[in-house]
Design a protein around this motif. Structure first.
Motif, PDB file in Angstrom:
ATOM      1  N   GLY B 291      21.745 -51.247 -62.748  1.00  0.00           N
ATOM      2  CA  GLY B 291      22.394 -50.444 -63.773  1.00  0.00           C
ATOM      3  C   GLY B 291      21.851 -49.031 -63.724  1.00  0.00           C
ATOM      4  N   ASN B 292      22.544 -48.107 -64.356  1.00  0.00           N
ATOM      5  CA  ASN B 292      21.995 -46.747 -64.399  1.00  0.00           C
ATOM      6  C   ASN B 292      20.795 -46.716 -65.347  1.00  0.00           C
ATOM      7  OD1 ASN B 292      22.894 -46.121 -67.113  1.00  0.00           O
ATOM      8  ND2 ASN B 292      24.960 -45.901 -66.265  1.00  0.00           N
ATOM      9  N   ALA B 293      20.101 -45.585 -65.346  1.00  0.00           N
ATOM     10  CA  ALA B 293      18.837 -45.532 -66.097  1.00  0.00           C
ATOM     11  C   ALA B 293      19.064 -45.776 -67.583  1.00  0.00           C
ATOM     12  CB  ALA B 293      18.150 -44.188 -65.871  1.00  0.00           C
ATOM     13  N   PRO B 341      15.011 -50.316 -59.319  1.00  0.00           N
ATOM     14  CA  PRO B 341      14.309 -49.107 -59.735  1.00  0.00           C
ATOM     15  C   PRO B 341      15.243 -47.904 -59.679  1.00  0.00           C
ATOM     16  CG  PRO B 341      13.755 -49.628 -57.473  1.00  0.00           C
ATOM     17  CD  PRO B 341      14.622 -50.753 -57.970  1.00  0.00           C
ATOM     18  N   ALA B 342      14.900 -46.866 -60.412  1.00  0.00           N
ATOM     19  CA  ALA B 342      15.730 -45.666 -60.478  1.00  0.00           C
ATOM     20  C   ALA B 342      15.037 -44.512 -59.771  1.00  0.00           C
ATOM     21  CB  ALA B 342      15.992 -45.300 -61.934  1.00  0.00           C
ATOM     22  N   LEU B 343      15.846 -43.633 -59.210  1.00  0.00           N
ATOM     23  CA  LEU B 343      15.297 -42.428 -58.586  1.00  0.00           C
ATOM     24  C   LEU B 343      15.042 -41.362 -59.635  1.00  0.00           C
ATOM     25  CD1 LEU B 343      17.710 -42.324 -55.564  1.00  0.00           C
ATOM     26  CD2 LEU B 343      15.243 -42.568 -55.431  1.00  0.00           C
ATOM     27  N   GLY B 344      15.903 -41.296 -60.632  1.00  0.00           N
ATOM     28  CA  GLY B 344      15.767 -40.289 -61.677  1.00  0.00           C
ATOM     29  C   GLY B 344      16.631 -40.707 -62.847  1.00  0.00           C
ATOM     30  N   ALA B 345      16.530 -39.948 -63.937  1.00  0.00           N
ATOM     31  CA  ALA B 345      17.258 -40.305 -65.139  1.00  0.00           C
ATOM     32  C   ALA B 345      18.754 -40.382 -64.872  1.00  0.00           C
ATOM     33  CB  ALA B 345      16.972 -39.284 -66.239  1.00  0.00           C
ATOM     34  N   TYR B 346      19.240 -39.591 -63.900  1.00  0.00           N
ATOM     35  CA  TYR B 346      20.666 -39.604 -63.607  1.00  0.00           C
ATOM     36  C   TYR B 346      20.994 -40.069 -62.199  1.00  0.00           C
ATOM     37  CZ  TYR B 346      21.355 -38.158 -68.222  1.00  0.00           C
ATOM     38  OH  TYR B 346      21.364 -38.180 -69.581  1.00  0.00           O
ATOM     39  N   VAL B 347      20.004 -40.637 -61.517  1.00  0.00           N
ATOM     40  CA  VAL B 347      20.297 -41.339 -60.264  1.00  0.00           C
ATOM     41  C   VAL B 347      19.572 -42.677 -60.417  1.00  0.00           C
ATOM     42  CG1 VAL B 347      20.239 -41.302 -57.761  1.00  0.00           C
ATOM     43  CG2 VAL B 347      20.416 -39.172 -59.005  1.00  0.00           C
ATOM     44  N   GLY B 348      20.280 -43.597 -61.029  1.00  0.00           N
ATOM     45  CA  GLY B 348      19.651 -44.808 -61.530  1.00  0.00           C
ATOM     46  C   GLY B 348      19.607 -45.954 -60.535  1.00  0.00           C
ATOM     47  N   GLY B 349      19.263 -47.126 -61.062  1.00  0.00           N
ATOM     48  CA  GLY B 349      19.169 -48.328 -60.246  1.00  0.00           C
ATOM     49  C   GLY B 349      20.498 -48.719 -59.637  1.00  0.00           C
ATOM     50  N   ASP B 350      21.601 -48.348 -60.312  1.00  0.00           N
ATOM     51  CA  ASP B 350      22.910 -48.669 -59.735  1.00  0.00           C
ATOM     52  C   ASP B 350      23.116 -47.926 -58.414  1.00  0.00           C
ATOM     53  OD1 ASP B 350      22.884 -46.263 -61.128  1.00  0.00           O
ATOM     54  OD2 ASP B 350      24.932 -46.472 -61.878  1.00  0.00           O
ATOM     55  N   ILE B 351      22.614 -46.689 -58.362  1.00  0.00           N
ATOM     56  CA  ILE B 351      22.779 -45.894 -57.144  1.00  0.00           C
ATOM     57  C   ILE B 351      21.843 -46.391 -56.054  1.00  0.00           C
ATOM     58  CG2 ILE B 351      22.679 -43.563 -56.203  1.00  0.00           C
ATOM     59  CD1 ILE B 351      24.928 -44.179 -58.257  1.00  0.00           C
ATOM     60  N   ARG B 367      26.205 -39.168 -43.753  1.00  0.00           N
ATOM     61  CA  ARG B 367      27.062 -39.880 -44.704  1.00  0.00           C
ATOM     62  C   ARG B 367      26.831 -39.348 -46.117  1.00  0.00           C
ATOM     63  NH1 ARG B 367      25.620 -45.920 -44.313  1.00  0.00           N
ATOM     64  NH2 ARG B 367      27.758 -46.522 -44.738  1.00  0.00           N
ATOM     65  N   LEU B 368      27.936 -39.249 -46.846  1.00  0.00           N
ATOM     66  CA  LEU B 368      27.859 -38.869 -48.259  1.00  0.00           C
ATOM     67  C   LEU B 368      28.258 -40.076 -49.097  1.00  0.00           C
ATOM     68  CD1 LEU B 368      29.504 -35.381 -48.846  1.00  0.00           C
ATOM     69  CD2 LEU B 368      27.262 -36.116 -49.676  1.00  0.00           C
ATOM     70  N   PHE B 369      27.515 -40.317 -50.134  1.00  0.00           N
ATOM     71  CA  PHE B 369      27.817 -41.404 -51.058  1.00  0.00           C
ATOM     72  C   PHE B 369      28.081 -40.732 -52.406  1.00  0.00           C
ATOM     73  CE2 PHE B 369      26.410 -44.172 -54.421  1.00  0.00           C
ATOM     74  CZ  PHE B 369      26.748 -45.454 -54.044  1.00  0.00           C
ATOM     75  N   ILE B 370      29.284 -40.919 -52.942  1.00  0.00           N
ATOM     76  CA  ILE B 370      29.633 -40.257 -54.205  1.00  0.00           C
ATOM     77  C   ILE B 370      30.105 -41.308 -55.203  1.00  0.00           C
ATOM     78  CG2 ILE B 370      31.032 -38.445 -55.270  1.00  0.00           C
ATOM     79  CD1 ILE B 370      31.375 -37.158 -52.565  1.00  0.00           C
ATOM     80  N   GLU B 377      26.825 -39.357 -59.282  1.00  0.00           N
ATOM     81  CA  GLU B 377      25.649 -39.414 -58.435  1.00  0.00           C
ATOM     82  C   GLU B 377      26.056 -39.223 -56.983  1.00  0.00           C
ATOM     83  OE1 GLU B 377      26.537 -42.002 -60.411  1.00  0.00           O
ATOM     84  OE2 GLU B 377      24.987 -42.220 -61.954  1.00  0.00           O
ATOM     85  N   ILE B 378      25.284 -38.412 -56.286  1.00  0.00           N
ATOM     86  CA  ILE B 378      25.614 -38.080 -54.902  1.00  0.00           C
ATOM     87  C   ILE B 378      24.388 -38.305 -54.025  1.00  0.00           C
ATOM     88  CG2 ILE B 378      26.489 -36.278 -53.367  1.00  0.00           C
ATOM     89  CD1 ILE B 378      27.460 -34.856 -55.981  1.00  0.00           C
ATOM     90  N   LEU B 379      24.588 -39.015 -52.910  1.00  0.00           N
ATOM     91  CA  LEU B 379      23.520 -39.186 -51.926  1.00  0.00           C
ATOM     92  C   LEU B 379      24.001 -38.606 -50.605  1.00  0.00           C
ATOM     93  CD1 LEU B 379      22.492 -42.941 -52.386  1.00  0.00           C
ATOM     94  CD2 LEU B 379      21.295 -40.942 -53.269  1.00  0.00           C
ATOM     95  N   LEU B 380      23.089 -37.973 -49.879  1.00  0.00           N
ATOM     96  CA  LEU B 380      23.405 -37.492 -48.547  1.00  0.00           C
ATOM     97  C   LEU B 380      22.357 -38.041 -47.586  1.00  0.00           C
ATOM     98  CD1 LEU B 380      24.837 -35.617 -46.460  1.00  0.00           C
ATOM     99  CD2 LEU B 380      23.186 -33.846 -47.120  1.00  0.00           C
ATOM    100  N   ALA B 381      22.827 -38.733 -46.548  1.00  0.00           N
ATOM    101  CA  ALA B 381      21.914 -39.240 -45.523  1.00  0.00           C
ATOM    102  C   ALA B 381      22.319 -38.627 -44.194  1.00  0.00           C
ATOM    103  CB  ALA B 381      21.996 -40.762 -45.440  1.00  0.00           C
TER     104      ALA B 381
END
Lengths: 619, 619
Positions: B291-293, B341-351, B367-370, B377-381
């Motif tokens: 879930g999100n944070a 676990p969460a990365l940050g308050a707005y990049v949570g466990g769901d991400i 790759r971009l994950f949006i 939440e956006i991830l760039l790998a």
């Protein structure tokens, strides 16, 4: 002054401490011990306010010969010059080789407490409080509350559960970022707003079959704040462990009731000592409990049945991660509990606590520890090995199996002397005697053996036997088919008097035979005799009242100089206090499990022969 | 086939696997990896029934070049000849140097499951059951129940709490010394009488702001048994996280109610999937929650207020030692819970779960994950680094801020086409349209931009603007002071019709500007441009419905070939399933916390300039 623990020589290093202004002390410690521990164990005072946790930087020592291993060099502790000169923090410096170390004069008084059988324990509780002011978060520093706390406690690897995180978040905001972390071992028990670091308490419980004792300790200073005791409320289900185990076997609801009774007893005592000491229950963050295996099983809601029947198997020797709530004690909602581990079903946590309190594991002398009760636990230490056994003494000492027996309470005869033609009784409370306590029983039989009223085989002589003075002959009566010795006449009928029957004497005879077979076999196991025994410690509430002369007279304890027979008092309760005061002592208790060799008597083919041999009274 | 994770080359060794009858495979793995893991990660089938726990002795491999480190040589696995020939158990053999290894043909089918974005996960759950027949105690073997159990599980260092000891004692006697130990990670959850080793289940939860999804997994086979979903009952306290956080700030009782609602929702789903799957709640020993944070904080009863205001601080990133009960889920009384676990308050466990399920951490491609929602939440790998950020998209996609907006439910317009002079609507459930879903909004605006009805600045053109065909011009109406575009007429008054207002278009414009500023800044941070992006994963319930063409058209996602834009589905739920299926995947999720570099947008001075730059629609 505590003697050194003895381990194989290969694991030992020699440290010569030169305390400023005092005579040098050379000690031997296990390789790898810190200088702080080495000094603490040997009663050498070291400055410290953090108790060896590496934070106060006060335990400075100078290593002048040899070299130490330093686990974490604190750059704030010493300058380069000082480091070159050999200055180290004692709690961070490990002795791996022989050393000579200078100890500077004391700046502060080290926190220590004297407990147990003359044991000096340096304060180093598992419970500690740390007041912290945590930096506020910014967009550039978005560490979580927990990361912020962990970073402020770099020396601890905390285990943190959900309620602690909840309270941390609340406390940080309520306390304006000044909070106090409450830690027991590696568990974050709570985080409180503001600085509460001066208030930290623990309760040590002696969970006896007969009596419960609670001592409230101030763990900031090591001082006892209040003590209370009460009868174990499980008494209603039987006076001894076997009766209580039987109760659970015949009634499926009995275990739950016995557990609830134990919880209620402990919790009431906790309430009493907190009220007496002016301490809130929520300020008690840890409890320590020393009890025999059956009492421990019952208090933890564990079926005691396997303890009552061969092969006498415990559910577990030790219990991790217990809380005070598991024992029914209302303290801080997440207060931890340390329960003494057991060596065996009949050498329980109370004996481990007693061995700890009496320093059985750290002495070169040959010492016997005898806890006399329905089940008699015996330990033998000779500086090399530590042997333990349990002897089935039966109920003679509890009073239950003795016709005129009673507990050691007002009215109980606790001492008996026979001089010439008369009997002199010592009665508890200076009232009319109403019964015979266990110590009175031993005294009476010892005196009767000495006076020739009981022969070596344990038989009461006839009133007309040669050499029996008339006053004593008059006391040799019949009650029913049985010969008795009247201690105190009440009316004309001897059946109404206070007396000792032939069967009572047999009960004591069986008990002393079982006990003396126990210590005898332990001595033999180590190739020792009674003459080698430097000290006999008598423990337990009964042992503390027992007269050494009488105990020797009937062969209950080895025939040693009476000064060598020492009443050790409530050693189980003292052990529980030590466990609260020092993690090192707690580790020593745990180590006892590995060190002690348990000798099972009921398994030995020669037990019955030995038992019969030792039935006779020494005449 | 899963690609390899990339770590610095110095930590890698090369293994050439020669599977019997298949082409050789050369792989690079972190030094110290077991041959079992190296094969599993690279999709090379290995015989195993215990999942690499070292007990089935089936994962035989022959090391023909180089040498492995063996943590525990099992004398029952191989004879001396075989050992000399290089035979080892793959799960016990660690690769510390380059190797060539022969893999024998498969005897059994390896247990694996396909989950996430084409991820093949080898079954190795944290939950395991071990059926044991323990030797009965004798006077010569008085080991405690717990010692007996520990000795039968030499490969595990169990943490055992009081209830587990209680049940062990009971089960040993009830099961005639055959018992099944239930273990999650290193925790002894229970001991059951007899052999129950075939029944072990877990529930994976997607704890969404809008929707809750539960999947019951058979952890003996890795197969899903039942799935159920329902709206998050916290909806009554607001549709998005900010509204729910606000609720707790204005009403001191709201947190408790929100927590109870989350618990109730999760518990009802647990009941549904257990009933559907014919599984007792007591057979569910572990749950996993993504879930999100904010949802995670609320479900755990943690004050979410600090998440709602700068600097956006979580109570904790991860939570250890949780139980299903902590999340209100009635399963086995001591069932464990894994919360992402969460990365940050707005990049949570769901991400984090989504990144795991989509293999963002183990791919060489850019790759971009949006994950599109109120908070995007956006991830760039890029095979080298993993960057994350959160963009404040606002409520445009949730329907709440759009005049005729609604959720993606029957009656919602989810697609809009404008051809020549007409508008064609795609409506969910093939009924009369009643509102506009988020995907319909994006479609409509994209079509209107393409048709020249909306200019680059986002302004609706006037009905008499040059080039507007009459049929479309008729749809450009006024409602109050505002220009609107009617999508579906209902009666004569345009206010009664389904329309898109100028303000609605602005809302979408702000959202897409925020999102595209997010991925644009991440690309720049890595020195990349849109042209370098090999794949765009659209996640979340909204992302899954979004038309790639329209998303590109309005500049919501980078302008890449449409085939490279992939709807990833419910990746958070897939991640939760993976966490139940494999401890390795769980470790990978934890590792993401260290690997991901979080870029805080609200902290950047250039954010507002960039945001304004990206408001325009590409024309």
């Amino acid at each position: 002054m505590t003697a050194l623990p003895e381990l194989p020589p290969s694991d030992r290093v020699r440290i010569r401490f030169d305390p400023d202004g005092a005579r040098p002390r050379e000690v031997r410690v296990p390789a790898g011990a810190t200088l702080f521990d080495a000094a603490s164990w040997n009663g050498i005072a070291v400055d410290s306010t953090c108790g060896g946790h590496g934070t106060c930087r006060k335990c400075r020592m100078r290593v002048v010969e040899g070299d130490v291993t330093v686990s974490r060099l604190d750059p704030r502790a010493f300058g380069p010059e000082e480091l070159r000169a050999g200055w180290r923090l004692a709690c961070r410096a490990r002795a791996e080789q022989d050393l000579r170390v200078e100890v500077p004069p004391l700046v502060t008084r080290p926190k220590a407490a004297t407990v147990g059988v003359g044991r000096q324990v340096i304060l180093r509780p598992a419970l500690q409080k740390r007041c912290l002011t945590l930096p506020e978060a910014t967009l550039a520093d978005q560490r979580t509350d927990l990361e912020r706390l962990r970073d402020a406690l770099p020396d601890l690897e905390l285990r943190v559960d959900l309620p602690a995180i909840r309270n941390l978040a609340r406390a940080l905001r309520a306390g304006d970022h000044t909070v106090t972390a409450v830690v027991v071992d590696d568990v974050l028990v709570d985080v409180e707003p503001g600085d509460t670091s001066g208030r930290l308490f623990g309760i040590a419980f002696d969970l006896g079959t007969t009596t419960l004792v609670a001592t409230l300790l101030d763990l900031a200073t090591g001082t006892p704040v209040a003590v209370a005791s009460r009868l174990n409320p499980q008494q209603s289900h039987g006076a001894d462990v076997i009766t209580r185990i039987s109760a659970t076997m015949t009634d499926p609801t009995a275990l739950e009731r016995l557990t609830a009774l134990a919880h209620d007893g402990l919790d009431r005592l906790a309430g009493e000592v907190c009220a007496d000491g002016g301490v809130g229950r929520g300020e008690v963050y840890e409890i320590a409990v020393a009890g025999n295996a059956t009492m421990t099983h019952l208090a933890l809601g564990l079926d005691p049945e396997p303890l009552g029947v061969a092969p006498f198997v415990m559910a577990s020797r030790s219990f991790d991660d217990l809380t005070a709530a598991d024992l029914g004690v209302r303290a801080h909602p997440r207060a931890r509990a340390y329960v003494f581990p057991a060596l065996g079903a009949y050498v329980g946590g109370d004996i481990v606590a007693g061995a700890l309190a009496s320093g059985m594991d750290r002495d070169r002398r040959v010492r016997l520890f005898i806890d006399i009760g329905t089940n008699c636990e015996i330990l033998l230490a000779d500086g090399d090995r530590l042997l333990a056994t349990a002897a089935p003494a039966g109920p003679a000492f509890e009073g239950a199996a003795i016709r005129c027996g009673m507990r050691a309470a007002p009215g109980a005869i606790e001492g008996v002397k026979i001089s010439d033609d008369d009997v002199v009784l010592q009665v508890i409370g200076d009232v009319e005697p109403t019964g015979l306590a266990g110590s009175g029983l031993v005294d009476a039989v010892a005196a009767m053996v000495a006076a020739g009223l009981v022969d070596a085989s344990g038989r009461l002589v006839a009133p007309d036997a040669p050499g029996v003075p008339p006053g004593l002959a008059a006391r040799l009566q019949q009650v029913g088919q049985e010969r008795v010795f009247v201690l105190h006449f009440r009316g004309d009928d001897p059946a109404d008097s206070l007396y000792l029957s032939q069967r009572d004497i047999r009960e004591l005879q069986f008990a002393k035979a079982a006990i003396s077979t126990g210590w005898q076999l332990l001595l033999e196991e180590q190739g020792l005799t009674s003459a080698d025994v430097a000290q006999v410690l008598l423990a337990g509430s009964f042992g503390s009242y027992l007269g050494p002369a009488a105990a020797v007279r009937i062969g209950l304890v080895p025939d040693v100089a009476l000064l060598r027979i020492v009443s050790a008092g409530n050693v189980a309760g003292e052990g529980a206090k030590m466990a609260l005061l020092s993690v090192r002592e707690r580790a020593a208790a745990q180590a006892l499990l590995e060190e002690v060799h348990y000798v099972e008597l009921s398994d030995r083919e020669d037990f019955n022969d030995r038992f019969v041999e030792r039935l006779a009274f020494p005449v």
